[in-house]
Design a protein around this motif. Structure first.
Motif, PDB file in Angstrom:
ATOM      1  N   ASN A 253      -5.351   5.402 -12.581  1.00  0.00           N
ATOM      2  CA  ASN A 253      -5.762   4.114 -11.794  1.00  0.00           C
ATOM      3  C   ASN A 253      -4.901   2.908 -12.441  1.00  0.00           C
ATOM      4  OD1 ASN A 253      -7.785   5.175 -10.598  1.00  0.00           O
ATOM      5  ND2 ASN A 253      -9.351   4.775 -11.842  1.00  0.00           N
ATOM      6  N   THR A 254      -4.380   3.052 -13.731  1.00  0.00           N
ATOM      7  CA  THR A 254      -3.527   2.142 -14.247  1.00  0.00           C
ATOM      8  C   THR A 254      -2.314   2.083 -13.788  1.00  0.00           C
ATOM      9  OG1 THR A 254      -4.955   1.924 -16.413  1.00  0.00           O
ATOM     10  CG2 THR A 254      -2.681   1.326 -16.437  1.00  0.00           C
TER      11      THR A 254
ATOM     12  N   THR B 265      -4.257   3.011  -1.278  1.00  0.00           N
ATOM     13  CA  THR B 265      -4.294   3.033  -2.746  1.00  0.00           C
ATOM     14  C   THR B 265      -5.717   3.206  -3.177  1.00  0.00           C
ATOM     15  OG1 THR B 265      -2.269   1.657  -2.778  1.00  0.00           O
ATOM     16  CG2 THR B 265      -3.809   1.806  -4.627  1.00  0.00           C
ATOM     17  N   GLU B 266      -6.804   2.678  -2.860  1.00  0.00           N
ATOM     18  CA  GLU B 266      -7.988   2.767  -3.096  1.00  0.00           C
ATOM     19  C   GLU B 266      -8.534   4.186  -2.690  1.00  0.00           C
ATOM     20  OE1 GLU B 266      -9.716   0.507  -5.084  1.00  0.00           O
ATOM     21  OE2 GLU B 266      -7.767  -0.432  -4.838  1.00  0.00           O
TER      22      GLU B 266
ATOM     23  N   ASP C   1       0.824  -1.160  -0.146  1.00  0.00           N
ATOM     24  CA  ASP C   1      -0.087  -0.080   0.019  1.00  0.00           C
ATOM     25  C   ASP C   1       0.968   1.202  -0.073  1.00  0.00           C
ATOM     26  OD1 ASP C   1      -2.328   1.459   0.066  1.00  0.00           O
ATOM     27  OD2 ASP C   1      -2.995   0.835   2.063  1.00  0.00           O
TER      28      ASP C   1
ATOM     29  N   ALA D 181      -1.406  -1.528  -3.856  1.00  0.00           N
ATOM     30  CA  ALA D 181      -2.528  -2.066  -3.542  1.00  0.00           C
ATOM     31  C   ALA D 181      -2.804  -2.105  -2.152  1.00  0.00           C
ATOM     32  CB  ALA D 181      -2.701  -3.558  -3.898  1.00  0.00           C
TER      33      ALA D 181
ATOM     34  N   ILE E  17      -1.321   3.794 -10.747  1.00  0.00           N
ATOM     35  CA  ILE E  17      -1.404   3.238  -9.628  1.00  0.00           C
ATOM     36  C   ILE E  17      -1.584   1.780  -9.231  1.00  0.00           C
ATOM     37  CG2 ILE E  17      -3.937   3.741  -8.826  1.00  0.00           C
ATOM     38  CD1 ILE E  17      -2.825   5.312  -6.428  1.00  0.00           C
ATOM     39  N   ASP E  18      -2.439   1.258  -9.933  1.00  0.00           N
ATOM     40  CA  ASP E  18      -2.848  -0.370  -9.536  1.00  0.00           C
ATOM     41  C   ASP E  18      -1.683  -1.267 -10.077  1.00  0.00           C
ATOM     42  OD1 ASP E  18      -5.238  -0.005  -9.009  1.00  0.00           O
ATOM     43  OD2 ASP E  18      -6.437  -0.275 -10.662  1.00  0.00           O
TER      44      ASP E  18
ATOM     45  N   LYS F  24      -7.217   6.414  -5.667  1.00  0.00           N
ATOM     46  CA  LYS F  24      -8.129   6.441  -6.693  1.00  0.00           C
ATOM     47  C   LYS F  24      -9.424   7.081  -6.513  1.00  0.00           C
ATOM     48  CE  LYS F  24      -7.891   2.215  -7.558  1.00  0.00           C
ATOM     49  NZ  LYS F  24      -7.706   0.694  -7.956  1.00  0.00           N
TER      50      LYS F  24
END
Length: 127
Positions: free
Chosen positions: A89-90, A101-102, A6, A97, A92-93, A105
């Motif tokens: 999003n691409t 992280t969520e 994370d 995780a 960071i993903d 986003k």
């Protein structure tokens, strides 16, 4: 594939921001807008973004300012913000995780939605 960690440190934020804007700069739709606006001022912009995300994600008062005004006059619309979010999003993903992280986003998505609608509103009002 190793488990992703994370976002938890300023170094993680720097990695996130640097890799995201490296992808933005190469993008055929939004890259030219950013490159034209920032020109040779990328380093101060990146530092501002480190501070912004540190404030948003870690509740550290590193950023002060109003992020919307610099974006108000850019030649962008919903299509540009959709691309911005897709790249964010691409990027960071691929690196992180976890709950923070969520949160990043979600915050980015909300910000893009708000900026897009505010820009459209100002244009429709002739402001």
């Amino acid at each position: 594939m190793a488990d992703l960690k994370d976002i938890s440190t300023i170094e993680d934020i720097q990695q996130m921001v640097n890799s995201f804007y490296a992808n933005v700069r190469k993008d055929e739709l939004i890259g030219p807008i950013f490159n034209d606006k920032l020109q040779d001022r990328w380093e101060p912009h990146l530092q501002k973004m480190y501070n912004f995300w540190q404030t948003i994600l870690f509740d550290v008062r590193a950023y002060s300012g109003t992020p919307f005004p610099p974006h108000k006059q850019l030649p962008v619309d919903k299509t540009h913000f959709d691309r911005w979010i897709a790249i964010f999003n691409t990027t960071i993903d691929a690196q992180f995780a976890g709950p923070i992280t969520e949160e990043a986003k979600m915050r980015a998505t909300n910000m893009a939605f708000m900026f897009s609608h505010k820009i459209e509103y100002f244009r429709n009002q002739g402001l």
